[in-house]
Write an enzyme that holds these catalytic residues in place. Structure first.
Site, PDB file in Angstrom:
ATOM      1  N   VAL A  60     -57.935  28.068  14.688  1.00 48.47           N
ATOM      2  CA  VAL A  60     -57.602  29.332  14.033  1.00 48.47           C
ATOM      3  C   VAL A  60     -56.888  29.141  12.696  1.00 48.47           C
ATOM      4  O   VAL A  60     -56.817  30.086  11.899  1.00 48.47           O
ATOM      5  CB  VAL A  60     -56.752  30.204  14.983  1.00 48.47           C
ATOM      6  CG1 VAL A  60     -55.320  29.708  15.057  1.00 48.47           C
ATOM      7  CG2 VAL A  60     -56.816  31.670  14.599  1.00 48.47           C
ATOM      8  N   TYR A  61     -56.365  27.959  12.404  1.00 47.77           N
ATOM      9  CA  TYR A  61     -55.654  27.750  11.144  1.00 47.77           C
ATOM     10  C   TYR A  61     -56.621  27.893   9.967  1.00 47.77           C
ATOM     11  O   TYR A  61     -57.540  27.084   9.807  1.00 47.77           O
ATOM     12  CB  TYR A  61     -55.006  26.365  11.100  1.00 47.77           C
ATOM     13  CG  TYR A  61     -53.873  26.150  12.089  1.00 47.77           C
ATOM     14  CD1 TYR A  61     -53.272  27.204  12.764  1.00 47.77           C
ATOM     15  CD2 TYR A  61     -53.398  24.867  12.352  1.00 47.77           C
ATOM     16  CE1 TYR A  61     -52.245  27.005  13.656  1.00 47.77           C
ATOM     17  CE2 TYR A  61     -52.364  24.655  13.260  1.00 47.77           C
ATOM     18  CZ  TYR A  61     -51.800  25.724  13.908  1.00 47.77           C
ATOM     19  OH  TYR A  61     -50.788  25.516  14.804  1.00 47.77           O
ATOM     20  N   SER A  62     -56.386  28.911   9.183  1.00 47.16           N
ATOM     21  CA  SER A  62     -57.276  29.245   8.058  1.00 47.16           C
ATOM     22  C   SER A  62     -58.727  29.358   8.515  1.00 47.16           C
ATOM     23  O   SER A  62     -59.655  29.014   7.778  1.00 47.16           O
ATOM     24  CB  SER A  62     -57.150  28.222   6.927  1.00 47.16           C
ATOM     25  OG  SER A  62     -55.896  28.290   6.302  1.00 47.16           O
TER      26      SER A  62
END
Length: 326
Positions: A60-62
């Site tokens: 989900v990071y960026s």
């Protein structure tokens, strides 16, 4: 650099883990302080030079960009057999049904997508990012077991949940002969110590590796309150975590500053030294966006706080509202 086994495994990890949420796309995600690929790569390279072999990211990071940046850099700079790559699954990656969570469908799909973005055949540690209240834990644990048996992950871990939930997952795995969690990535630092009540004793008893996130409280333990940074002014999650208790926490920040000044070291080193001496912590996850952040973190390994210093850091603490669990 020092190395230690991750929980009750034979896996060697550096005592500092590089958190990679700060590498990605500032325009396409909620965090506007993240570094793009050009500025991320020198930080990752310096981490390797310092002996850090443990890298933590998430799908989900960026929205996957962090995994892409980390994967390309590690493929260029490192020997895959010597490094430990950790990523996570749970957050929403697409709109509509089945776009998030810990169903068998989501885990199988997101595992393959993470491997493609990271440019590797396997991850060393695959973690559930949060508890999924809408999926039976039996379904989640069996899917994770199958991911390990397929050779796509070497170990599995969990993050940010209540101790009863973590114990339930451990029990389900043991009862069915499935792969067991070996690590807990939880919220722990000098101004947020609620995990000491139940989660840390549980992890110690079960020989679970503890890899805390937010070890510096989003930088609040490293600077005076009036000193502002781009992250401190734009990180809404950090504001939600710490703004409500800022006045009480300030007493602890002042103690960190006093000990750092007396020893002639940075506040980062004192805050991390405290965490490194907290059982059963394995490796704090340091979200460095500057090379100096990494060098400070590595220097913390050489500091041993006295019992009196630890007491002075811990004494002002007041109970906090649980933050991080869903």
């Amino acid at each position: 650099m020092e190395y230690v086994k991750l929980g009750n495994t034979g896996l060697d990890v550096s005592r500092i883990c590089l958190g990679c949420m700060g590498f990605g796309d500032a325009e396409g995600w909620m965090h506007k302080w993240v570094l793009d690929e050009e500025h991320s790569r020198p930080v990752i390279k310096r981490a390797l030079e310092l002996g850090i072999n443990f890298f933590d990211t998430a799908n989900v990071y960026s929205k996957g960009v962090s995994e892409e940046i980390v994967g390309r850099a590690l493929n260029d700079y490192a020997n895959r057999d010597e490094i430990v790559i950790a990523t996570k699954v749970h957050g929403r990656m697409q709109e509509g049904p089945n776009g998030s969570g810990l169903s068998r469908k989501a885990i199988m799909s997101e595992m393959d997508k993470s491997l493609k973005r990271l440019g590797t055949d396997y991850v060393d540690l695959y973690q559930i990012h949060r508890w999924d209240y809408n999926t039976p834990i039996e379904e989640t644990m069996e899917a994770l077991h199958d991911v390990v048996k397929a050779g796509k992950a070497r170990y599995i871990g969990a993050s940010a949940m209540y101790a009863w939930q973590f114990q339930k997952a451990l029990h389900v795995a043991e009862k069915n002969g499935w792969t067991r969690f070996v690590s807990m990535q939880n919220h722990l630092n000098l101004i947020y110590r609620e995990e000491e009540r139940e989660m840390l004793p549980l992890c110690k008893e079960e020989k679970i590796g503890v890899i805390p996130y937010s070890p510096l409280a989003g930088g609040r333990l490293t600077r005076d309150s009036q000193h502002k940074t781009h992250r401190s002014e734009t990180d809404q999650i950090a504001k939600q975590k710490y703004d409500a208790t800022a006045d009480a926490d300030q007493l602890i920040v002042e103690q960190v500053a006093a000990i750092a000044e007396k020893r002639g070291v940075s506040r980062v080193q004192i805050a991390l030294a405290w965490l490194l001496q907290k059982e059963p912590v394995t490796a704090p996850i340091v979200g460095a966006t500057k090379i100096s952040h990494l060098e400070d973190a590595a220097a913390a390994l050489s500091i041993t706080l006295t019992p009196e210093e630890i007491a002075s850091l811990e004494e002002p603490y007041v109970p906090h509202k649980i933050v991080g669990h869903q």
